[in-house]
Design a protein around this motif. Sequence first.
Motif, mmCIF file in Angstrom:
data_model
loop_
_atom_site.group_PDB
_atom_site.id
_atom_site.type_symbol
_atom_site.label_atom_id
_atom_site.label_comp_id
_atom_site.label_asym_id
_atom_site.label_seq_id
_atom_site.Cartn_x
_atom_site.Cartn_y
_atom_site.Cartn_z
ATOM 1 N N THR A 86 10.105 5.527 -4.527
ATOM 2 C CA THR A 86 9.381 6.749 -4.275
ATOM 3 C C THR A 86 9.117 7.343 -5.530
ATOM 4 N N ALA A 87 7.793 7.754 -5.873
ATOM 5 C CA ALA A 87 7.575 8.258 -7.226
ATOM 6 C C ALA A 87 6.337 9.130 -7.119
ATOM 7 N N ASP A 88 6.170 9.727 -8.404
ATOM 8 C CA ASP A 88 4.892 10.614 -8.611
ATOM 9 C C ASP A 88 3.754 9.816 -8.977
ATOM 10 N N VAL A 89 2.441 10.161 -8.961
ATOM 11 C CA VAL A 89 1.315 9.497 -9.173
ATOM 12 C C VAL A 89 0.440 10.519 -9.657
ATOM 13 N N GLY A 128 -5.924 14.829 -10.609
ATOM 14 C CA GLY A 128 -4.886 15.455 -10.355
ATOM 15 C C GLY A 128 -3.398 14.864 -10.025
ATOM 16 N N ALA A 129 -2.483 15.336 -9.140
ATOM 17 C CA ALA A 129 -1.026 14.746 -9.218
ATOM 18 C C ALA A 129 -0.659 14.677 -7.609
ATOM 19 N N LYS A 130 0.037 13.687 -7.578
ATOM 20 C CA LYS A 130 0.963 13.434 -6.053
ATOM 21 C C LYS A 130 2.454 13.301 -6.363
ATOM 22 N N ALA A 131 3.051 13.973 -5.280
ATOM 23 C CA ALA A 131 4.494 13.805 -5.611
ATOM 24 C C ALA A 131 5.081 13.201 -4.296
ATOM 25 N N PHE A 132 6.194 12.427 -4.191
ATOM 26 C CA PHE A 132 7.063 12.038 -3.383
ATOM 27 C C PHE A 132 6.286 10.727 -2.735
ATOM 28 N N ASP A 167 0.102 -1.979 -4.878
ATOM 29 C CA ASP A 167 -1.002 -2.424 -5.563
ATOM 30 C C ASP A 167 -2.140 -1.688 -5.192
ATOM 31 N N VAL A 168 -2.066 -0.911 -4.018
ATOM 32 C CA VAL A 168 -3.323 -0.220 -3.488
ATOM 33 C C VAL A 168 -2.900 1.343 -3.227
ATOM 34 N N PHE A 169 -3.800 2.248 -3.294
ATOM 35 C CA PHE A 169 -3.298 3.555 -2.881
ATOM 36 C C PHE A 169 -4.330 4.435 -1.843
ATOM 37 N N VAL A 170 -4.233 4.886 -1.018
ATOM 38 C CA VAL A 170 -5.025 5.765 -0.152
ATOM 39 C C VAL A 170 -4.935 7.105 -0.692
ATOM 40 N N VAL A 171 -5.695 7.754 -1.234
ATOM 41 C CA VAL A 171 -5.419 9.001 -2.138
ATOM 42 C C VAL A 171 -6.387 9.942 -1.414
ATOM 43 N N GLN A 172 -5.894 11.188 -1.075
ATOM 44 C CA GLN A 172 -6.633 12.290 -0.453
ATOM 45 C C GLN A 172 -6.939 13.272 -1.711
ATOM 46 N N ALA A 173 -8.332 13.663 -1.741
ATOM 47 C CA ALA A 173 -8.643 14.484 -2.825
ATOM 48 C C ALA A 173 -9.910 15.378 -2.185
ATOM 49 N N ALA A 174 -9.942 16.698 -2.935
ATOM 50 C CA ALA A 174 -10.790 17.705 -2.490
ATOM 51 C C ALA A 174 -12.124 17.530 -3.069
ATOM 52 N N THR A 175 -12.831 17.232 -2.042
ATOM 53 C CA THR A 175 -14.680 17.020 -2.704
ATOM 54 C C THR A 175 -15.139 18.316 -2.422
ATOM 55 N N ALA A 176 -14.580 19.113 -1.685
ATOM 56 C CA ALA A 176 -15.171 20.496 -1.369
ATOM 57 C C ALA A 176 -14.160 21.568 -1.414
ATOM 58 N N PRO A 177 -13.798 21.917 -2.716
ATOM 59 C CA PRO A 177 -12.503 22.774 -2.557
ATOM 60 C C PRO A 177 -12.688 24.031 -1.809
ATOM 61 N N ALA A 226 0.824 -1.188 0.030
ATOM 62 C CA ALA A 226 -0.166 -0.129 0.002
ATOM 63 C C ALA A 226 0.941 1.417 0.027
ATOM 64 N N ALA A 227 0.181 2.287 -0.758
ATOM 65 C CA ALA A 227 0.966 3.590 -0.540
ATOM 66 C C ALA A 227 -0.065 4.488 -0.100
ATOM 67 N N HIS A 228 0.352 5.775 0.185
ATOM 68 C CA HIS A 228 -0.548 7.022 0.893
ATOM 69 C C HIS A 228 -0.042 8.112 0.037
ATOM 70 N N GLY A 229 -1.194 8.646 -0.900
ATOM 71 C CA GLY A 229 -0.749 9.801 -1.811
ATOM 72 C C GLY A 229 -1.643 10.961 -1.070
ATOM 73 N N ILE A 230 -0.799 11.750 -0.624
ATOM 74 C CA ILE A 230 -1.349 13.047 -0.144
ATOM 75 C C ILE A 230 -0.572 14.351 -0.672
ATOM 76 N N THR A 231 0.759 14.359 -0.535
ATOM 77 C CA THR A 231 1.646 15.493 -0.831
ATOM 78 C C THR A 231 1.637 15.565 -2.347
#
Length: 413
Positions: free
Chosen positions: A223-226, A166-170, A178-188, A135-140
């Motif tokens: 480590t990579a961008d997504v 969008g795009a995630k870094a680092f 195989d699995v990402f936990v991704v943070q996104a804005a649903t109410a910008p 698993a990976a966590h995409g927030i940055t």
Amino acid sequence: MTFTFGTDDDPAADIKTTEATETAEMCRAVERFARRELGFVPPSLDRDEFRRRWLLAGRQGLVGSVVPEAYGGSGLDAVSAAAVLEALGYGSPDTGFAFSVAAHLFAAVMPVVEFGTEEQKRRWLPALCSGERIAAHGITEPEAGSDTLALRTRAVREGDHYVLDGAKAFTTNAPVADVFVVQAATAPGGGYFGLTAFVVEADTPGLTVGPPYDKVGLRGSPTADVRLDGCVVPASHVLGAEGAGAAVFAGSMKWERTCLFAVYLGAMRRVLESTVAYVKEREQFGVPIGGFQAVSHRVVDMTLALESARLLLYKAARGLARGSEDEVAPALAKLAVSEAAVRIGLDAVQLRGALGVLTGGDAEALLRDALPSRIFSGTNEIQKNNIARALGLGGTRRPARRRRRAQNPPPTS
């Protein structure tokens, strides 16, 4: 299973409980495993070698240590998990791999444990605990590092699914995840309640991973961008609820700022031991250099830094195990461990002289691996801001000088 210190007043008291004995035995087993299977740092990131190691770590119970047994984990509390990760950092010079294990566990898996539905837990946790999946966590993001509420990744609901762009870094583990936990804005612009956390499978159309970074340290951690381009995610993959993303992130950071940094405690202890052995053997002017006060005092300062950081980390872990909502203890632990790791790395290099700057040594490796620790999981400057705010020092009032001027305006002609 718990790892209970003697008293609150003496957190370093000898531990004599049955649970502690079991934890100590488990730590010894992890140290042996790490020396045997992770006793070298691969010269380059090899996906097959990383997967081989990951599966072995899964069989050892490392990648699911704090997950309840009902979902395939070991059910450890925060203190026991920290002790196990310290043993991993002590036994293996590949701090990057240990970092990947901890990032998988605390930044991505624990959010599923703490915020996932029963269906989500049973769908994803067993394979994440066994080592079959990573698993990976995409927030940055490129424009949102410390300012996590300024995410530009958007998630728009369309019927029974969301479309993510969008795009995630680092992103740690991204090249192998195989699995990402991704943070996104649903109410910008919605602040704390404007973010939502999603579980996104790596093979979801629209999700792409860039090439691995070439980093100064933690080279064993891929480590990579997504990128997310029209990535369609079922609404059933939301963690918690829409708008709960910031809470999911805050929960994962409490685990990460405490237990992940135990890896560095092990690495520091290993390097400190090798440094003591070196200064006892290295002779100059006919005597071991450890006999020189400048050298011996530096080693004492290294010991002080390690032991002080260790006490703060286990204090934070004990609070987390008891369900404490305190945010200061994890921040202090993160600060203390990361700063100690850099300092001990620098001192270990200095005491080795020219040998310290040759690649392949444990001192220079610790220093390189320690440098990122002051940045990830919230920079050390952010931790100080958080602690200051908790102490009531985060006000936004005007400076006193300007207030006095307003109260006593200068005379006018």
